[in-house]
Design a protein around this motif. Structure first.
Motif, PDB file in Angstrom:
ATOM      1  N   GLY A 166       0.823  -1.201   0.000  1.00  0.00           N
ATOM      2  CA  GLY A 166       0.000   0.000   0.000  1.00  0.00           C
ATOM      3  C   GLY A 166       0.861   1.257   0.000  1.00  0.00           C
ATOM      4  O   GLY A 166       2.086   1.222   0.018  1.00  0.00           O
ATOM      5  N   LYS A 167       0.190   2.378   0.001  1.00  0.00           N
ATOM      6  CA  LYS A 167       0.859   3.667  -0.146  1.00  0.00           C
ATOM      7  C   LYS A 167       1.475   4.138   1.172  1.00  0.00           C
ATOM      8  O   LYS A 167       0.831   4.111   2.208  1.00  0.00           O
ATOM      9  CB  LYS A 167      -0.146   4.706  -0.636  1.00  0.00           C
ATOM     10  N   ILE A 168       2.721   4.598   1.092  1.00  0.00           N
ATOM     11  CA  ILE A 168       3.381   5.277   2.202  1.00  0.00           C
ATOM     12  C   ILE A 168       3.465   6.754   1.829  1.00  0.00           C
ATOM     13  O   ILE A 168       4.033   7.111   0.792  1.00  0.00           O
ATOM     14  CB  ILE A 168       4.800   4.734   2.460  1.00  0.00           C
ATOM     15  N   ASP A 169       2.894   7.611   2.634  1.00  0.00           N
ATOM     16  CA  ASP A 169       2.920   9.041   2.331  1.00  0.00           C
ATOM     17  C   ASP A 169       4.262   9.670   2.669  1.00  0.00           C
ATOM     18  O   ASP A 169       4.823  10.441   1.873  1.00  0.00           O
ATOM     19  CB  ASP A 169       1.800   9.767   3.085  1.00  0.00           C
ATOM     20  N   ILE A 170       4.795   9.351   3.847  1.00  0.00           N
ATOM     21  CA  ILE A 170       6.034   9.965   4.320  1.00  0.00           C
ATOM     22  C   ILE A 170       6.918   8.889   4.938  1.00  0.00           C
ATOM     23  O   ILE A 170       6.450   8.072   5.734  1.00  0.00           O
ATOM     24  CB  ILE A 170       5.755  11.064   5.365  1.00  0.00           C
ATOM     25  N   GLU A 215      13.355   2.325  -3.129  1.00  0.00           N
ATOM     26  CA  GLU A 215      13.023   1.747  -4.436  1.00  0.00           C
ATOM     27  C   GLU A 215      11.893   0.731  -4.347  1.00  0.00           C
ATOM     28  O   GLU A 215      11.159   0.527  -5.321  1.00  0.00           O
ATOM     29  CB  GLU A 215      14.265   1.102  -5.040  1.00  0.00           C
ATOM     30  N   LEU A 216      11.716   0.112  -3.190  1.00  0.00           N
ATOM     31  CA  LEU A 216      10.635  -0.863  -3.018  1.00  0.00           C
ATOM     32  C   LEU A 216       9.309  -0.193  -2.664  1.00  0.00           C
ATOM     33  O   LEU A 216       8.264  -0.495  -3.251  1.00  0.00           O
ATOM     34  CB  LEU A 216      11.009  -1.869  -1.926  1.00  0.00           C
ATOM     35  N   LEU A 217       9.339   0.727  -1.722  1.00  0.00           N
ATOM     36  CA  LEU A 217       8.112   1.338  -1.200  1.00  0.00           C
ATOM     37  C   LEU A 217       7.711   2.598  -1.961  1.00  0.00           C
ATOM     38  O   LEU A 217       6.525   2.928  -2.010  1.00  0.00           O
ATOM     39  CB  LEU A 217       8.290   1.675   0.288  1.00  0.00           C
ATOM     40  N   HIS A 218       8.669   3.334  -2.483  1.00  0.00           N
ATOM     41  CA  HIS A 218       8.453   4.601  -3.185  1.00  0.00           C
ATOM     42  C   HIS A 218       7.397   5.474  -2.499  1.00  0.00           C
ATOM     43  O   HIS A 218       6.334   5.742  -3.045  1.00  0.00           O
ATOM     44  CB  HIS A 218       8.079   4.374  -4.647  1.00  0.00           C
ATOM     45  N   PRO A 219       7.718   5.934  -1.291  1.00  0.00           N
ATOM     46  CA  PRO A 219       6.786   6.843  -0.607  1.00  0.00           C
ATOM     47  C   PRO A 219       6.690   8.162  -1.364  1.00  0.00           C
ATOM     48  O   PRO A 219       7.560   8.505  -2.169  1.00  0.00           O
ATOM     49  CB  PRO A 219       7.447   7.048   0.756  1.00  0.00           C
ATOM     50  N   SER A 220       5.640   8.916  -1.102  1.00  0.00           N
ATOM     51  CA  SER A 220       5.491  10.217  -1.752  1.00  0.00           C
ATOM     52  C   SER A 220       6.609  11.159  -1.339  1.00  0.00           C
ATOM     53  O   SER A 220       7.125  11.928  -2.159  1.00  0.00           O
ATOM     54  CB  SER A 220       4.135  10.826  -1.400  1.00  0.00           C
ATOM     55  N   TYR A 221       6.991  11.119  -0.047  1.00  0.00           N
ATOM     56  CA  TYR A 221       8.062  11.956   0.481  1.00  0.00           C
ATOM     57  C   TYR A 221       9.027  11.104   1.282  1.00  0.00           C
ATOM     58  O   TYR A 221       8.621  10.170   1.975  1.00  0.00           O
ATOM     59  CB  TYR A 221       7.516  13.053   1.403  1.00  0.00           C
ATOM     60  N   TRP A 222      10.301  11.468   1.188  1.00  0.00           N
ATOM     61  CA  TRP A 222      11.327  10.842   2.033  1.00  0.00           C
ATOM     62  C   TRP A 222      12.158  11.969   2.628  1.00  0.00           C
ATOM     63  O   TRP A 222      12.753  12.770   1.903  1.00  0.00           O
ATOM     64  CB  TRP A 222      12.223   9.917   1.215  1.00  0.00           C
ATOM     65  N   ALA A 232      17.745  18.496  -2.025  1.00  0.00           N
ATOM     66  CA  ALA A 232      16.477  17.992  -2.555  1.00  0.00           C
ATOM     67  C   ALA A 232      16.709  17.170  -3.805  1.00  0.00           C
ATOM     68  O   ALA A 232      17.674  17.399  -4.557  1.00  0.00           O
ATOM     69  CB  ALA A 232      15.532  19.153  -2.864  1.00  0.00           C
ATOM     70  N   ALA A 233      15.858  16.199  -4.049  1.00  0.00           N
ATOM     71  CA  ALA A 233      15.971  15.353  -5.235  1.00  0.00           C
ATOM     72  C   ALA A 233      14.611  14.760  -5.563  1.00  0.00           C
ATOM     73  O   ALA A 233      13.727  14.670  -4.695  1.00  0.00           O
ATOM     74  CB  ALA A 233      16.995  14.242  -5.006  1.00  0.00           C
ATOM     75  N   LEU A 234      14.444  14.358  -6.816  1.00  0.00           N
ATOM     76  CA  LEU A 234      13.267  13.622  -7.265  1.00  0.00           C
ATOM     77  C   LEU A 234      13.726  12.249  -7.720  1.00  0.00           C
ATOM     78  O   LEU A 234      14.542  12.136  -8.644  1.00  0.00           O
ATOM     79  CB  LEU A 234      12.566  14.346  -8.416  1.00  0.00           C
ATOM     80  N   VAL A 235      13.219  11.189  -7.079  1.00  0.00           N
ATOM     81  CA  VAL A 235      13.644   9.829  -7.387  1.00  0.00           C
ATOM     82  C   VAL A 235      12.499   9.108  -8.092  1.00  0.00           C
ATOM     83  O   VAL A 235      11.488   8.769  -7.474  1.00  0.00           O
ATOM     84  CB  VAL A 235      14.035   9.061  -6.117  1.00  0.00           C
ATOM     85  N   PRO A 236      12.619   8.874  -9.421  1.00  0.00           N
ATOM     86  CA  PRO A 236      11.532   8.217 -10.153  1.00  0.00           C
ATOM     87  C   PRO A 236      11.509   6.712  -9.907  1.00  0.00           C
ATOM     88  O   PRO A 236      12.545   6.091  -9.630  1.00  0.00           O
ATOM     89  CB  PRO A 236      11.866   8.534 -11.613  1.00  0.00           C
ATOM     90  N   GLU A 237      10.344   6.144 -10.015  1.00  0.00           N
ATOM     91  CA  GLU A 237      10.206   4.700  -9.899  1.00  0.00           C
ATOM     92  C   GLU A 237      10.673   4.042 -11.188  1.00  0.00           C
ATOM     93  O   GLU A 237      10.314   4.486 -12.283  1.00  0.00           O
ATOM     94  CB  GLU A 237       8.735   4.340  -9.638  1.00  0.00           C
ATOM     95  N   ARG A 242       5.454   6.481 -10.303  1.00  0.00           N
ATOM     96  CA  ARG A 242       5.596   7.186  -9.031  1.00  0.00           C
ATOM     97  C   ARG A 242       6.924   7.931  -8.940  1.00  0.00           C
ATOM     98  O   ARG A 242       7.922   7.519  -9.539  1.00  0.00           O
ATOM     99  CB  ARG A 242       5.469   6.209  -7.863  1.00  0.00           C
ATOM    100  N   VAL A 243       6.925   8.995  -8.181  1.00  0.00           N
ATOM    101  CA  VAL A 243       8.133   9.767  -7.918  1.00  0.00           C
ATOM    102  C   VAL A 243       8.192  10.058  -6.422  1.00  0.00           C
ATOM    103  O   VAL A 243       7.196  10.471  -5.822  1.00  0.00           O
ATOM    104  CB  VAL A 243       8.145  11.095  -8.706  1.00  0.00           C
ATOM    105  N   THR A 244       9.357   9.828  -5.831  1.00  0.00           N
ATOM    106  CA  THR A 244       9.565  10.155  -4.423  1.00  0.00           C
ATOM    107  C   THR A 244      10.296  11.487  -4.328  1.00  0.00           C
ATOM    108  O   THR A 244      11.360  11.664  -4.925  1.00  0.00           O
ATOM    109  CB  THR A 244      10.383   9.065  -3.721  1.00  0.00           C
ATOM    110  N   ARG A 245       9.718  12.408  -3.588  1.00  0.00           N
ATOM    111  CA  ARG A 245      10.358  13.697  -3.347  1.00  0.00           C
ATOM    112  C   ARG A 245      11.245  13.571  -2.120  1.00  0.00           C
ATOM    113  O   ARG A 245      10.751  13.430  -1.008  1.00  0.00           O
ATOM    114  CB  ARG A 245       9.300  14.780  -3.122  1.00  0.00           C
TER     115      ARG A 245
END
Length: 501
Positions: A166-170, A215-222, A232-237, A242-245
């Motif tokens: 499921g989704k991890i927000d942070i 890379e496994l969970l790809h939360p919205s924010y890390w 700051a960085a943007l990590v694409p899936e 999905r993209v993790t900020r």
């Protein structure tokens, strides 16, 4: 829901809360939640200071003890993870999380909670390969080795986090995920921290397990801290949408970018209160048999082993958790003090010998969920070892301590704070701490609104007119304010993540 994110707190709660209140005055909007990315330093008394891995000259009570004693109460719900400069004996009482003071919640060695429908996960500590596969064998009073290994990440916690669905927000970590710098502006980072260059080129900067989780969970924010700079960085899936900020923040000092405010979609009709995550509780229950409090090598289940190796819970297993908690996932407000707090007016105060304590919060949680308390197991091992020692039979495997020959760790191996202090000494809980000028910058995207604040803890205006592009949605995020002139930098980062001593 408006969330404030703090980098390394270093015990400066008064300053952080005052900064948040000043932001609220400027924006005329309330901040609902504060999350801190480690080095929280929840020191309750002088005994706790003895359990913190920093040089004696940097051991300062700061202000947390006021919130522990009840002299003050946190004005905003606060969640934090542990770093590598903590009162480890205090946090060890709460391995699965709990209240360290009213309205201040620790996530534990690893944890997942929900706040108004926002799912927040976290991993405490930093990665060191030589302790990665061991159990949580450390206990106070710590020796020169265990005072550091106590905050090193173990494979059990990462294994458990990998079972999440499921989704991890942070997601919160103290370490940066290994290799995350290639997704941001490395050139700008190296202008601030030129001594990162060799570690970045050799991929020695950061935690490999954290990048695996990202890379496994790809939360919205890390969010991370530890390296005392903003990045700051943007990590694409890979192969996905999905993209993790990612955002790392600085430590709480004047002219440092240690605070970020963002807005995250939440359940508007839900109160801002902490709730357990049912899936995480089920994972803890299902993997309880993997818990170890010994210092020997401890493997996690694998694909080609015998028996179950995936512990993502089924609907039935999650239902079992609901039943154990009577379908009430609210985290109880059951904070209790376990030691006498520091009293600044008591001139006769002295540091008592640190000892392993059992916290009622952990006992209640473990009994309800049906799992083991690591501290209780350590006490049991301790009593067994004493009995064996009387008969001349002492097993180092079960004693929870290293022999002097088996492990020697110098202070500088993972103590980034010590090296950083050489170029920028810590503030000593200044009385003149109220920010007098806050300069908000903003960036909008379809998911959130984020405001970046440089907080002034002196009487002059700081960072006016700085072109700061390190906002949450900026893949080229950078901190344009440079550090003081380089005086002396130690080659510390490679040793933090090295596979050898």
């Amino acid at each position: 829901m408006r969330i404030a994110v703090e980098g390394c707190a270093h015990g400066e709660l008064d300053i952080i809360y005052e900064a948040i209140q000043e932001i609220e005055k400027i924006d005329e909007r309330k901040i609902d939640l504060l999350i801190c990315c480690g080095d929280f330093q929840a020191t309750r008394n002088l005994s706790d200071l003895k359990c913190m891995a920093v040089p004696d000259k940097y051991k300062d009570m700061c202000t947390f003890y006021k919130y522990y004693s009840g002299e003050k109460k946190a004005p905003i719900l606060t969640i934090f993870i542990g770093g590598n400069h903590e009162a480890s004996n205090h946090l060890q009482e709460l391995p699965y999380g709990g209240w360290v003071a009213p309205n201040i919640y620790y996530l534990g060695y690893a944890g997942v909670v929900q706040v108004a429908g926002v799912r927040i996960a976290g991993l405490s500590g930093i990665y060191k390969s030589q302790h990665w596969m061991q159990g949580h064998y450390e206990k106070p009073p710590y020796n020169d080795s265990t005072i550091r290994s106590a905050y090193h990440v173990r494979n059990l916690e990462v294994f458990r986090l990998k079972q999440l669905s499921g989704k991890i927000d942070i997601f919160l970590s103290h370490d940066w995920p290994a290799g995350v710098t290639k997704y941001g502006d490395e050139d700008a980072l190296l202008k601030q921290k030129p001594f990162f260059k060799n570690d970045i080129e050799s991929n020695a900067l950061g935690s490999p397990p954290c990048m695996e989780l990202l890379e496994l969970l790809h939360p919205s924010y890390w969010f991370s801290a530890h390296l005392h700079c903003k990045f700051a960085a943007l990590v694409p899936e890979k192969g996905g949408a999905r993209v993790t900020r990612f955002l790392a923040l600085d430590k709480c000092l004047p002219k440092r970018k240690f605070l970020q405010v963002l807005e995250v979609r939440s359940q508007t009709d839900s109160p801002v209160q902490l709730s357990y995550d049912p899936e995480w509780l089920a994972i803890l229950y299902l993997t309880n048999h993997l818990l170890s409090v010994k210092n020997n090598i401890h493997y996690m289940p694998g694909r080609y082993g015998a028996g179950r190796w995936m512990y993502t819970p089924t609907a039935k297993e999650k239902q079992t958790v609901y039943e154990r908690f009577d379908s009430d996932m609210r985290i109880p407000l059951n904070f209790t003090r376990t030691v006498k707090p520091y009293d600044s007016c008591d001139t006769d105060t002295h540091a008592e010998r640190p000892r392993l304590l059992i916290n009622d919060q952990t006992t209640e949680f473990c009994q309800k969920l049906g799992i083991d308390d690591p501290s209780a197991l350590l006490q049991l091992i301790g009593s067994t070892t004493k009995d064996n020692s009387r008969s001349g039979d002492v097993s180092m495997e079960t004693s929870g301590e290293y022999t002097s020959e088996s492990m020697e760790i110098s202070f500088e191996e993972d103590n980034i704070l010590c090296s950083t202090f050489e170029e920028d000494p810590p503030n000593k809980c200044p009385s003149d701490s109220m920010p007098t000028n806050l300069s908000p910058k903003s960036n909008d995207d379809e998911y959130s609104h984020s405001s970046d604040y440089t907080v002034n803890t002196s009487k002059s205006t700081l960072d006016d007119g700085v072109n700061d592009s390190a906002s949450m949605g900026d893949s080229n995020g950078q901190c344009t304010q440079t550090e003081p002139n380089c005086k002396k930098f130690k080659r510390r980062n490679h040793s933090i993540y090295s596979n050898t001593l």
